[in-house]
Design a protein around this motif. Structure first.
Motif: not given
Length: 822
Positions: A741-746
């Motif tokens: 969730r913290e690194h979503a999109g990466r």
């Protein structure tokens, strides 16, 4: 009805005073939904005839009671487990008398058959055929219906009388057998319209209620019987019966009813007495001698009738208890049997006169010396005996009997030996079956503990091997191509591969090995394997192959299934040894029901379906029961130089394919191994990651690594860095989802272990998929069969990777998951 109960209650007074009951309260159990006998009020407290009667009996006995209320099956199970001391309202039966002692009866009720309104009449048991007949589960009614074969009805067990009547009222059943009074009470209370009683009464069915205590608790039984007698004598019982069920007896005339006629009745009585006295004086002298003679004759007749009643009562008691009696007069050596003893021996009492020698000959040859020695000890020194022996009846049936013997003394010397005889065949058979079941359970528990141990060790070992292989790969890439250390790295990688293969053996035993699944022509595989083994089995062994009909293909690992055939055939050849012998291999297949599978593989629960069966039978030396109990243990062998997992690995392969295996053998009689493997139709399709082409592919971006083993995470991070990626580490599924969730999109990809604390790989994958289904997830595991056969409802990963893995495998899996070419 109640008058019939008074006589046995008065007989209870002859039991004498019992020992005082313990100070702790007696736990008394009642069924909750049985009005007016027992139910609960709005406060959840027991009410009804039975609770109030037990309270009255407890007061007379001087003890406290603690009531336990609940459904019938729960109360009965609590009693059998020893957590309840007394059941307050219970019908006696032969099955229950095996472990329950019953107090004197306190009430008797009639049975009735209830049907739906407008249903066809029930005038005979034949009218019940084909009808759905409701009976309370585990009740006396249930036992009665089962004992009479059900009369062709469809038996529908229900949880209580109330639920059965509701089913009858709602049309979910057609008839019900129960206590008439209780059923009518419930019908009125709940306003049921369609449940109506019939006039038909089942033969021999009535409900005589007692209190029940555990068998052998004679002090408690006697104390309760004494207290019951007191409640009848002081009028408590009649008051309670009248309150809850109805008047115990019609009201008796009192003085107020007789007072208007007292004077005339007294004058008439005096006149009658005067006439009677005058007549007696006239007849006294002439009849004195006749009366004396008549009294003597009457006493003689009464004595004869009492003796006859005692003999009949003894015969009835023995017949009911199925216990016979015998007696040897040592002065005349004459033997006497009771009627029940004749029945046990299956002899005709009117045609067969027992003698001591003939009676001993009824016993089996192995039991006869035991009984003879016991009788000799009684004659010599008055030593009593209690034996269980095998007896052959006059009709040739072998049964198990329990017999006891005691002596009657005169002047300190035995003059008679008397005892009892009981047929305990069913109990003995049940004891043997229970002992066999306990042995099987112990074997299963031991085998399961070994399975858990093997799986756990292999899981941890694969994690360590992943760290070793990954670090070896990293060291290799950090050295020049010509460095001498490459040879040592080769040795490390080879040793790691051998250790991984050993893990696969352990996982095969545990039934958790990851395998490459394919469709197998089972008949062809067996034929090819036997042809391959033919030179190894020896010229003295004749191999016979019998292929049965409808053999279906098997979905499994070809090498592992071949290992089953190879190991069983080689073991059979070794059992034959240097002697001439025969090895028979049979195959067949088709659809099998659970009953058929239970007969072929006892104790192993297999679902119905299509199976391929393999039987390997030899004419070798066979096995003892002790050897059979251990053949599937790891490293167990009967050969001096034996080693390896052997049949334990075969068992693991069978388990991993969701099959079953059994063995039948005896010393000198060869052995028969039987294996069942599910056919193709019963197996799900495997999830197999697409192969990645060779090359030195590299990538870039962020990869999330989720593994509870710190070494795995560190090694994976270094290997990812070698390929060009940056790693983010998490130690379990919960942290993995948070990092996702913290690194979503990466994130480019996720590498995740399957077995972790708090949240496993499947659960974490499902949550990640919900957050962002476009991020590919590769699941890692050293042992889980779930990676090979994912359930249909599971979210399939982008790839799977077995531990231990190195740089090459990691590169291939990442490239395949990201859709790149290496």
């Amino acid at each position: 009805m109640i008058r019939r109960l008074i006589r046995p209650i008065l007989c209870g007074a002859l039991l004498g005073a019992a020992s005082p009951l313990p100070a702790v309260p007696l736990r008394v159990g009642f069924e909750t939904a049985l009005p007016p006998f027992s139910s609960v009020d709005a406060a959840g407290q027991p009410v009804g005839f039975a609770p109030e009667y037990v309270r009255a009996v407890a007061r007379e006995a001087g003890v406290e009671v603690e009531f336990v209320i609940g459904p019938w099956n729960q109360i009965f199970d609590e009693f059998k487990a020893g957590r309840i001391d007394v059941i307050g309202n219970l019908v006696s039966s032969a099955e229950r008398r095996e472990f329950i002692d019953f107090t004197l009866p306190h009430v008797s009720m009639n049975a009735a058959v209830f049907t739906g309104a407008g249903a066809a009449p029930v005038q005979d048991t034949a009218d019940l055929a084909g009808r759905r007949l409701a009976v309370p589960r585990g009740s006396f009614t249930h036992e009665y219906v089962q004992a009479h074969g059900g009369w062709g009805a469809i038996i529908v067990p229900v949880d209580s009388v109330e639920s059965g009547l509701r089913d009858l009222d709602g049309g979910r059943c057609d008839a019900m057998v129960t206590v008439r009074l209780i059923a009518l009470h419930l019908i009125r209370e709940h306003g049921l319209q369609r449940a109506v009683p019939t006039d038909f009464v089942l033969p021999g069915l009535s409900y005589k209620y007692h209190m029940g205590v555990r068998r052998g608790n004679r002090d408690l039984l006697a104390q309760l019987n004494e207290a019951q007698l007191t409640t009848h004598q002081n009028g408590t019982y009649a008051r309670l019966y009248g309150k809850w069920i109805g008047p115990l007896e019609p009201r008796r005339l009192g003085w107020s009813d007789l007072r208007p006629y007292a004077l005339r009745a007294a004058l008439a009585l005096l006149a009658v007495l005067g006439a009677f006295a005058w007549q007696r004086r006239q007849l006294a002298r002439s009849k004195a001698q006749a009366e004396a003679l008549s009294r003597s004759e009457e006493r003689l007749r009464e004595s004869e009738a009492l003796l006859q009643r005692s003999a009949q009562f003894l015969a009835q008691t023995q017949r009911a208890a199925r216990i016979g009696g015998w007696e040897i007069d040592l002065r005349t050596n004459r033997l006497h049997w009771t009627e029940e003893t004749h029945r046990i021996h299956e002899t005709d009492a009117s045609a067969f006169t027992p003698e001591v020698a003939a009676a001993l000959n009824f016993y089996a040859p192995a039991s006869r010396p035991l009984l003879t020695a016991a009788l000799d000890r009684v004659r010599a020194d008055n030593t009593p005996f209690d034996l269980e022996l095998d007896l052959v009846t006059a009709r040739g049936r072998t049964i198990r009997v329990a017999t006891t013997g005691r002596a009657t003394l005169e002047a300190g010397r035995p003059i008679k030996i008397f005892g009892s005889l009981q047929d305990v065949t069913e109990r003995h058979r049940a004891d043997l079956e229970r002992a066999a079941l306990e042995r099987k359970m112990l074997e299963a528990q031991k085998l399961e503990s070994l399975v858990v141990l093997a799986g756990g060790v292999a899981h941890d070992f694969n994690n360590l091997l992943t760290a070793v292989m990954g670090n070896a790969n990293l060291v290799r890439f950090s050295l020049p191509t010509v460095a001498a250390a490459h040879a040592q790295l080769d040795s490390i990688e080879q040793a790691t591969a051998r250790a991984a293969a050993l893990c696969q053996q352990m996982l095969a035993y545990a039934g958790r090995a990851s395998v490459a699944i394919a469709e197998i022509d089972f008949d062809r595989l067996v034929a090819d394997t036997l042809q391959l083994l033919a030179p190894s089995v020896g010229k003295n062994v004749v191999i016979q192959v019998a292929a049965g009909p409808t053999l279906l293909p098997v979905l499994g690992a070809t090498a592992q299934v071949q290992q089953i055939v190879m190991n069983l055939a080689l073991n059979a050849a070794e059992a034959i040894g240097d002697q001439a012998g025969r090895l028979t291999v049979r195959t067949r297949g088709g659809y099998f029901t659970p009953t058929e599978l239970g007969g072929l593989f006892p104790g192993q629960a297999l679902p119905a379906g299509n199976y391929a069966l393999l039987e390997v039978e030899d004419t070798g030396c066979g096995m003892t029961p002790e050897t059979q109990a251990r053949i599937f243990e790891p490293f167990f062998t009967t050969k001096p130089s034996g080693q390896g997992l052997g049949l334990a690995a075969v068992l693991g392969v069978v388990r991993s394919h969701r099959g079953a295996i059994t063995v039948r053998s005896a010393p000198g009689a060869g052995a028969l191994f039987r294996v069942a493997l599910p056919a193709l139709a019963t197996q799900p399709r495997p999830v197999v990651a697409p192969p990645a082409p060779e090359g030195a592919w590299s990538g870039s971006g962020l990869v999330l690594v989720v593994d509870d083993d710190h070494l795995i995470g560190q090694v994976a991070a270094l290997l990812l860095k070698k390929i060009g990626f940056t790693a983010v580490l998490a130690k379990d599924g919960v942290e993995g989802v948070a990092a996702f969730r913290e690194h979503a999109g990466r994130l480019r990809c996720v590498l995740m272990d399957l077995t972790m604390p708090r949240m496993d790989g499947f659960e974490a994958h499902a949550e990640m998929h919900r957050l962002d289904p476009t991020v590919p997830v590769i699941l890692m595991s050293g042992y889980s069969q779930k990676l090979v056969n994912l359930p249909p409802e599971a979210i399939h990963p982008a790839g799977v990777m077995a531990k231990p893995f190195g740089l090459k495998m990691l590169r291939e899996r990442l490239a395949a998951a990201l859709g790149a070419s290496v």
